[in-house]
Design a protein around this motif. Structure first.
Motif, PDB file in Angstrom:
ATOM      1  N   LEU A  59       1.129  -1.178  -0.098  1.00 54.16           N
ATOM      2  CA  LEU A  59      -0.102  -0.062  -0.229  1.00 54.16           C
ATOM      3  C   LEU A  59       0.700   1.488   0.069  1.00 54.16           C
ATOM      4  O   LEU A  59       0.993   2.255   1.304  1.00 54.16           O
ATOM      5  CB  LEU A  59      -0.866   0.135   1.467  1.00 54.16           C
ATOM      6  N   PRO A  60       1.525   1.884  -0.972  1.00 53.18           N
ATOM      7  CA  PRO A  60       2.340   2.527  -1.198  1.00 53.18           C
ATOM      8  C   PRO A  60       1.853   4.097  -0.637  1.00 53.18           C
ATOM      9  O   PRO A  60       2.433   4.627  -0.513  1.00 53.18           O
ATOM     10  CB  PRO A  60       2.968   2.759  -2.700  1.00 53.18           C
ATOM     11  N   SER A  61      -0.032   4.152  -0.474  1.00 52.39           N
ATOM     12  CA  SER A  61       0.462   5.090  -0.513  1.00 52.39           C
ATOM     13  C   SER A  61      -0.536   5.106   0.900  1.00 52.39           C
ATOM     14  O   SER A  61      -0.930   6.432   1.764  1.00 52.39           O
ATOM     15  CB  SER A  61      -1.145   5.784  -1.105  1.00 52.39           C
ATOM     16  N   MET A  62      -0.140   4.105   1.936  1.00 56.50           N
ATOM     17  CA  MET A  62       0.102   4.122   3.835  1.00 56.50           C
ATOM     18  C   MET A  62       0.579   5.134   4.306  1.00 56.50           C
ATOM     19  O   MET A  62       1.636   5.816   3.764  1.00 56.50           O
ATOM     20  CB  MET A  62       0.222   3.038   3.769  1.00 56.50           C
ATOM     21  N   PRO A  63       0.428   5.698   5.471  1.00 54.82           N
ATOM     22  CA  PRO A  63       0.804   6.879   6.033  1.00 54.82           C
ATOM     23  C   PRO A  63       1.506   6.902   6.178  1.00 54.82           C
ATOM     24  O   PRO A  63       2.346   4.690   7.268  1.00 54.82           O
ATOM     25  CB  PRO A  63       0.142   7.620   6.166  1.00 54.82           C
ATOM     26  N   PHE A  64       2.862   7.571   7.485  1.00 53.69           N
ATOM     27  CA  PHE A  64       4.053   6.909   7.910  1.00 53.69           C
ATOM     28  C   PHE A  64       3.316   6.988   9.254  1.00 53.69           C
ATOM     29  O   PHE A  64       2.774   7.962   9.864  1.00 53.69           O
ATOM     30  CB  PHE A  64       5.216   7.350   7.891  1.00 53.69           C
ATOM     31  N   PRO A  65       3.019   5.429  10.812  1.00 51.85           N
ATOM     32  CA  PRO A  65       2.247   5.495  11.965  1.00 51.85           C
ATOM     33  C   PRO A  65       3.272   6.127  12.597  1.00 51.85           C
ATOM     34  O   PRO A  65       4.150   6.002  12.329  1.00 51.85           O
ATOM     35  CB  PRO A  65       2.230   4.309  11.571  1.00 51.85           C
TER      36      PRO A  65
END
Lengths: 147, 178
Positions: free
Chosen positions: B108-114
């Motif tokens: 999921l390349p658009s996943m924001p950094f947690p």
């Protein structure tokens, strides 16, 4: 394995739902927005590791807090807690009601040097889930931000 | 730079000393010996704490760099980082966290950094929040993962395997920005 918390602690009915429970935090377990402390972080409301129970002298895992009413009765406040713990600490609070809504109980656990000490413990299960810790964190407010 | 030797010295030092990494230098990845602040404590019965700061935003960094920096920062955290005898993140938990995020960012390349933080049991806490969706992953040194997911008003808690469906939906929502 330590016993389940509810097998050794009882929710204390003399602690009213509106009682403020103070938790000491550092910057490592405080949430910030634009560099302003806004609430406790999830990891501020995780139970202590079972491996550490011998060091703290409690029989089952829980989250340590201070009862505001007990501090007040001794003429103390959250400011005194920070003075004692050190300026790198701050204080966040939840109410006993917030804790009970997450299936937690509150038990008085006074120590010689900390008579207002109490603990938030799980009424069901062996320890807080991530969701319970997060919901407690979201319910918390900053009383004194850590420096 | 703070290296492994520094970390060992910090861990083994006197309990009345607090070690603090200043945020700005940590953010630039240019920590020096001067960034370790030693503070004397006057109440010996109250444990000392180690605090830390992440870079201002991992989101603005290349993912590989951000993960390397995250790993480095997690290894710097010492026992009793919270003042309540919390354990430092264990190597297995740190490695598993970085591996998991690598896999997630690949899928999921658009996943924001947690938000990533140390847990009290040597584990690592990974979180994403949005208005309608919360995810908490607690990654244990045993490589087990406990997941807590909120999808609007519904909460799911349990081992990763038991909440896989809800977690997949939640991750997709976070990745899509909804």
């Amino acid at each position: 394995m330590p016993p389940d918390p509810s097998s050794v602690y009882d929710d204390d009915p003399t602690i009213g739902d509106d009682e403020l429970l103070y938790r000491m935090v550092t910057r490592a377990n405080t949430n910030y927005e634009n560099d302003v402390a806004v609430r406790g972080a999830t990891n501020a409301f995780q139970d202590i590791s079972p491996d550490r129970l011998d060091q703290v002298g409690t029989p089952a895992v829980a989250v340590s807090v201070f009862l505001e009413s007990e501090l007040s009765a001794s003429g103390l406040s959250s400011v005194d807690l920070v003075e004692r713990w050190g300026k790198e600490y701050g204080v966040v609070s939840v109410t006993a009601c917030d804790a009970r809504q997450q299936d937690q109980g509150i038990v008085r656990w006074p120590t010689d040097d900390q008579p207002a000490h109490a603990m938030i413990f799980c009424l069901y299960g062996s320890k807080k889930t991530g969701g319970q810790s997060k919901r407690l964190a979201k319910a918390s407010t900053v009383v004194i931000a850590p420096s | 730079m703070i290296d492994v030797m520094d970390r060992q010295q910090t861990t083994m030092s006197d309990s009345d000393v607090v070690h603090k990494v200043r945020p700005r230098q940590a953010a630039s990845g240019l920590m020096s010996d001067d960034d370790i602040v030693h503070v004397s404590r006057s109440f010996s019965r109250v444990p000392s704490a180690s605090s830390y700061e992440w870079p201002a935003s991992f989101e603005t960094m290349q993912r590989a760099s951000a993960l390397e920096q995250l790993k480095h920062q997690l290894f710097l955290i010492t026992d009793n980082w919270d003042g309540y005898y919390a354990k430092a993140p264990q190597t297995n938990a740190i490695e598993a966290t970085v591996d998991l995020l690598n896999i997630l960012f690949g899928a999921l390349p658009s996943m924001p950094f947690p938000d990533v933080s140390p847990g009290t049991e040597g584990n690592v806490v990974v979180e994403w929040d949005s208005r309608d969706t919360d995810i908490v992953l607690i990654i244990e040194p045993t490589y087990q993962i406990e997941a807590s997911v909120r999808l609007e008003e519904t909460e799911y808690d349990g081992p990763l395997e038991s909440v896989r469906g809800a977690l997949t939906s939640a991750l997709a929502r976070i990745a899509s920005g909804s």
